[in-house]
Motif scaffolding. Structure first.
Motif, PDB file in Angstrom:
ATOM      1  N   LEU A  22      -8.324   3.494 113.303  1.00  0.00           N
ATOM      2  CA  LEU A  22      -7.879   4.544 114.215  1.00  0.00           C
ATOM      3  C   LEU A  22      -6.830   5.386 113.495  1.00  0.00           C
ATOM      4  CD1 LEU A  22      -7.384   2.211 117.332  1.00  0.00           C
ATOM      5  CD2 LEU A  22      -9.510   3.225 116.470  1.00  0.00           C
ATOM      6  N   LEU A  23      -7.069   6.685 113.426  1.00  0.00           N
ATOM      7  CA  LEU A  23      -6.250   7.559 112.592  1.00  0.00           C
ATOM      8  C   LEU A  23      -5.531   8.625 113.400  1.00  0.00           C
ATOM      9  CD1 LEU A  23      -9.147   7.941 110.074  1.00  0.00           C
ATOM     10  CD2 LEU A  23      -6.957   6.939 109.418  1.00  0.00           C
ATOM     11  N   ASP A  24      -4.244   8.762 113.133  1.00  0.00           N
ATOM     12  CA  ASP A  24      -3.480   9.882 113.663  1.00  0.00           C
ATOM     13  C   ASP A  24      -3.921  11.148 112.933  1.00  0.00           C
ATOM     14  OD1 ASP A  24      -1.248  11.275 114.983  1.00  0.00           O
ATOM     15  OD2 ASP A  24      -0.323  11.247 113.001  1.00  0.00           O
ATOM     16  N   MET A  25      -3.559  12.319 113.455  1.00  0.00           N
ATOM     17  CA  MET A  25      -4.000  13.573 112.850  1.00  0.00           C
ATOM     18  C   MET A  25      -2.866  14.293 112.123  1.00  0.00           C
ATOM     19  SD  MET A  25      -6.030  16.735 114.700  1.00  0.00           S
ATOM     20  CE  MET A  25      -4.576  17.477 115.477  1.00  0.00           C
ATOM     21  N   ASP A  26      -1.933  14.882 112.875  1.00  0.00           N
ATOM     22  CA  ASP A  26      -0.874  15.688 112.269  1.00  0.00           C
ATOM     23  C   ASP A  26       0.047  14.847 111.386  1.00  0.00           C
ATOM     24  OD1 ASP A  26      -1.322  18.345 113.515  1.00  0.00           O
ATOM     25  OD2 ASP A  26      -0.974  17.232 115.371  1.00  0.00           O
ATOM     26  N   GLY A  62       5.788  13.422 118.568  1.00  0.00           N
ATOM     27  CA  GLY A  62       5.696  13.125 119.984  1.00  0.00           C
ATOM     28  C   GLY A  62       4.767  14.068 120.730  1.00  0.00           C
ATOM     29  N   PRO A  63       4.520  13.784 122.006  1.00  0.00           N
ATOM     30  CA  PRO A  63       3.695  14.673 122.815  1.00  0.00           C
ATOM     31  C   PRO A  63       4.412  15.991 123.056  1.00  0.00           C
ATOM     32  CG  PRO A  63       4.727  13.008 124.190  1.00  0.00           C
ATOM     33  CD  PRO A  63       5.013  12.628 122.766  1.00  0.00           C
ATOM     34  N   MET A  64       3.661  17.056 123.293  1.00  0.00           N
ATOM     35  CA  MET A  64       4.264  18.361 123.504  1.00  0.00           C
ATOM     36  C   MET A  64       5.194  18.360 124.707  1.00  0.00           C
ATOM     37  SD  MET A  64       2.520  22.111 123.762  1.00  0.00           S
ATOM     38  CE  MET A  64       1.998  22.005 122.059  1.00  0.00           C
ATOM     39  N   SER A  65       4.848  17.622 125.748  1.00  0.00           N
ATOM     40  CA  SER A  65       5.693  17.587 126.937  1.00  0.00           C
ATOM     41  C   SER A  65       7.094  17.099 126.600  1.00  0.00           C
ATOM     42  CB  SER A  65       5.073  16.696 128.015  1.00  0.00           C
ATOM     43  OG  SER A  65       4.877  15.379 127.519  1.00  0.00           O
ATOM     44  N   ARG A  66       7.176  16.125 125.676  1.00  0.00           N
ATOM     45  CA  ARG A  66       8.477  15.588 125.299  1.00  0.00           C
ATOM     46  C   ARG A  66       9.211  16.534 124.364  1.00  0.00           C
ATOM     47  NH1 ARG A  66       9.056  10.683 121.235  1.00  0.00           N
ATOM     48  NH2 ARG A  66       9.008  12.458 119.812  1.00  0.00           N
ATOM     49  N   SER A  67       8.538  16.988 123.303  1.00  0.00           N
ATOM     50  CA  SER A  67       9.206  17.832 122.307  1.00  0.00           C
ATOM     51  C   SER A  67       9.586  19.186 122.900  1.00  0.00           C
ATOM     52  CB  SER A  67       8.305  18.023 121.080  1.00  0.00           C
ATOM     53  OG  SER A  67       7.057  18.567 121.435  1.00  0.00           O
ATOM     54  N   VAL A 178      -4.504   0.917 112.307  1.00  0.00           N
ATOM     55  CA  VAL A 178      -4.064   2.252 112.688  1.00  0.00           C
ATOM     56  C   VAL A 178      -3.276   2.856 111.534  1.00  0.00           C
ATOM     57  CG1 VAL A 178      -2.478   3.527 114.184  1.00  0.00           C
ATOM     58  CG2 VAL A 178      -4.013   1.829 115.174  1.00  0.00           C
ATOM     59  N   VAL A 179      -3.521   4.127 111.250  1.00  0.00           N
ATOM     60  CA  VAL A 179      -2.752   4.828 110.225  1.00  0.00           C
ATOM     61  C   VAL A 179      -1.940   5.918 110.917  1.00  0.00           C
ATOM     62  CG1 VAL A 179      -2.814   6.038 108.020  1.00  0.00           C
ATOM     63  CG2 VAL A 179      -4.603   4.377 108.572  1.00  0.00           C
ATOM     64  N   GLU A 180      -0.621   5.863 110.758  1.00  0.00           N
ATOM     65  CA  GLU A 180       0.307   6.755 111.446  1.00  0.00           C
ATOM     66  C   GLU A 180       1.400   7.229 110.490  1.00  0.00           C
ATOM     67  OE1 GLU A 180       1.106   8.291 114.121  1.00  0.00           O
ATOM     68  OE2 GLU A 180      -0.210   7.584 115.732  1.00  0.00           O
ATOM     69  N   ASP A 181       2.069   8.330 110.867  1.00  0.00           N
ATOM     70  CA  ASP A 181       3.117   8.858 109.994  1.00  0.00           C
ATOM     71  C   ASP A 181       4.488   8.944 110.639  1.00  0.00           C
ATOM     72  OD1 ASP A 181       3.459  12.333 110.398  1.00  0.00           O
ATOM     73  OD2 ASP A 181       2.146  11.104 111.633  1.00  0.00           O
ATOM     74  N   THR A 182       4.597   8.706 111.954  1.00  0.00           N
ATOM     75  CA  THR A 182       5.887   8.831 112.632  1.00  0.00           C
ATOM     76  C   THR A 182       6.222   7.579 113.432  1.00  0.00           C
ATOM     77  OG1 THR A 182       4.964   9.762 114.677  1.00  0.00           O
ATOM     78  CG2 THR A 182       5.502  11.324 112.889  1.00  0.00           C
ATOM     79  N   ALA A 183       7.497   7.450 113.771  1.00  0.00           N
ATOM     80  CA  ALA A 183       7.947   6.297 114.560  1.00  0.00           C
ATOM     81  C   ALA A 183       7.297   6.294 115.940  1.00  0.00           C
ATOM     82  CB  ALA A 183       9.471   6.328 114.697  1.00  0.00           C
ATOM     83  N   THR A 184       7.082   7.466 116.504  1.00  0.00           N
ATOM     84  CA  THR A 184       6.445   7.568 117.819  1.00  0.00           C
ATOM     85  C   THR A 184       5.028   7.015 117.791  1.00  0.00           C
ATOM     86  OG1 THR A 184       7.757   9.514 118.381  1.00  0.00           O
ATOM     87  CG2 THR A 184       5.734   9.166 119.640  1.00  0.00           C
ATOM     88  N   GLY A 185       4.265   7.419 116.788  1.00  0.00           N
ATOM     89  CA  GLY A 185       2.899   6.937 116.661  1.00  0.00           C
ATOM     90  C   GLY A 185       2.831   5.462 116.337  1.00  0.00           C
ATOM     91  N   VAL A 186       3.730   5.009 115.469  1.00  0.00           N
ATOM     92  CA  VAL A 186       3.780   3.587 115.120  1.00  0.00           C
ATOM     93  C   VAL A 186       4.078   2.754 116.357  1.00  0.00           C
ATOM     94  CG1 VAL A 186       5.142   1.844 113.889  1.00  0.00           C
ATOM     95  CG2 VAL A 186       4.368   3.904 112.685  1.00  0.00           C
TER      96      VAL A 186
END
Length: 233
Positions: A22-26, A62-67, A178-186
């Protein structure tokens, strides 16, 4: 950066219990985390506000609603969350229309997973309209399923997106890499019980139980991902 990879003896294809990737995108597959910040800076400049560079680490991943909500509160901008979301998505779509660089190793990893018929999903906090635009360049054929941030009740850092991806692929989340790049995704992936490969893009990440940290996707291949799994009992 040191990787915390399991012993070589657990890496054989025969003994692997890897069921899906499962891969994150951005920031993971496409080099766009900086694009989001550029767009946020430009949009708020048009509203008469200057963003503090230290806020970048707050909104990344993070999700757009949060950021977007954080930036409205931090700046006091006279705009609603819904209005700002439209401006940000429009700006980002225009930005990726000019260029969409892949992260080093991304194209090779996707091709390898497809060649070996490993079930693969794209799991992003970005909205569906953005995912579909990126997929035209990334290649929809590489993914059996895509999950957008506006399609789940709770997006990252909650586990819902990764649980939905595992369910959609018919696999056990504890047997997913899972491959992720941020603490939120992790945090989202770990809450879902997945094994995580962290490839930090903006802020540093540290190794932990069931979390391997690498310098880039060029260090990640199918043998590596299979090696993350513990032997099936």
């Amino acid at each position: 950066m040191t990787s915390t990879v399991p012993a070589l003896g657990t890496r054989s294809a025969e003994g692997s219990a890897l069921q899906a990737v499962l891969l994150d995108m951005d920031g993971t597959l496409v080099d766009t985390e900086g694009f989001w910040w550029e767009v946020e800076v430009a949009v708020f400049a048009s509203l008469g506000h200057t963003l503090d560079d230290s806020w970048r680490h707050v909104v990344v991943g993070g999700p757009m609603s949060r950021s977007a909500g954080f930036l409205i509160e931090a700046t006091g901008a006279d705009i609603t969350l819904a209005e700002l979301s439209v401006l940000l998505n429009d700006g980002f779509e225009e930005r990726i229309g000019r260029s969409l660089p892949l992260m080093p190793g991304a194209a090779r990893l996707l091709a390898e997973l497809r060649a070996h018929e490993i079930p693969t999903a794209l799991v992003s906090a970005s909205h569906r309209r953005i995912i579909d635009r990126v997929l035209t360049s990334l290649g929809p054929q590489y993914f059996g399923l895509t999950i957008a941030g506006d399609e789940v009740p709770r997006t990252k850092p909650h586990p819902d997106p990764y649980l939905a991806a595992a369910a959609g692929l018919g696999v056990d989340p504890t047997r997913c890499a899972v491959v992720e790049d941020t603490a939120t995704g992790v945090a989202a992936a770990e809450a879902a019980g997945c094994h995580v490969v962290a490839v930090p893009s903006v802020a540093p990440l540290t190794p932990a139980a069931r979390r391997t940290v690498v310098g880039s996707l060029e260090e990640v291949d199918l043998t590596f991902l299979r090696g993350l799994m513990t032997p099936a009992l």
